[in-house]
Design an enzyme around this catalytic site. Structure first.
Site, PDB file in Angstrom:
ATOM      1  N   CYS A 111       0.822  -1.200   0.000  1.00 24.56           N
ATOM      2  CA  CYS A 111       0.000   0.000   0.000  1.00 24.56           C
ATOM      3  C   CYS A 111       0.862   1.258   0.000  1.00 24.56           C
ATOM      4  CB  CYS A 111      -0.964  -0.055   1.188  1.00 24.56           C
ATOM      5  SG  CYS A 111      -2.298   1.139   1.152  1.00 24.56           S
ATOM      6  N   HIS A 112       0.861   2.036   1.072  1.00 22.93           N
ATOM      7  CA  HIS A 112       1.705   3.227   1.209  1.00 22.93           C
ATOM      8  C   HIS A 112       3.094   2.879   1.748  1.00 22.93           C
ATOM      9  CE1 HIS A 112      -2.269   5.079   0.930  1.00 22.93           C
ATOM     10  NE2 HIS A 112      -1.681   6.222   0.640  1.00 22.93           N
TER      11      HIS A 112
END
Length: 183
Positions: A111-112
């Site tokens: 994800c991030h």
């Protein structure tokens, strides 16, 4: 082939981690018999998030400053917006990422989480994926960005979102087992 049960896996996280991206891999690795250690900047419980809502908390096992990279076989970096955004400002977290990469040990960021890979300056000419809003940062750091549930490039494993956790964790287990065979 050695089993994942012989491995010791480090997860680094702080407040704002995406709950499924920490607990999902952690639970699967523990169920497979791996030893999983959570490191954080402080010793207090850290707050998970389910998108923009507060989720569960978890208490770290050790502080980031106490991590000895030689003790671990792989690194997991969960996403969530706040978690990697905070960790990328902490020298100890960046040094952990660089140390794992220098040692050629598996690094799994979802994800991030790849923001830490950018901050550690280890994505140039590497193929990766991430949450869409992180992709420009990856490209600007010289990465080759694709949109797949999981991407493995040498010792880097990257995924896009919570729905990718099964593929992400499978890829991590395979890479750790392959690394043990090569050792």
């Amino acid at each position: 082939m050695p089993a994942i049960s012989d491995a010791k896996i480090l997860i680094i996280a702080t407040d704002g981690f995406e709950q499924d991206e920490l607990f999902g891999p952690r639970e699967r690795l523990l169920a497979a018999g791996a030893q999983v250690v959570l490191a954080s900047p402080g010793g207090d419980p850290i707050q998970g998030m389910v998108q923009d809502q507060k989720g569960d908390t978890i208490t770290p096992d050790i502080l980031l400053d106490a991590v000895d990279i030689e003790e671990y076989d792989a690194l997991v970096i969960p996403g969530g917006v706040a978690n990697p955004d905070t960790l990328r400002t902490i020298d100890a977290a960046i040094e952990i990422v660089r140390g794992f990469d220098d040692a050629g040990k598996p690094i799994a960021a979802i994800c991030h989480g790849p923001w830490l890979l950018v901050e550690a300056d280890i994505v140039e000419d590497r193929t990766v994926t991430s949450w869409p809003s992180v992709r420009t940062d990856l490209e600007n750091a010289g990465a080759i960005v694709v949109d797949r549930s999981v991407v493995v490039d040498d010792n880097l494993i990257t995924s896009r979102k919570p729905d990718d956790v099964p593929d992400f964790t499978d890829a991590l287990i395979r890479l750790v087992e392959e690394a043990e065979v090569d050792a």
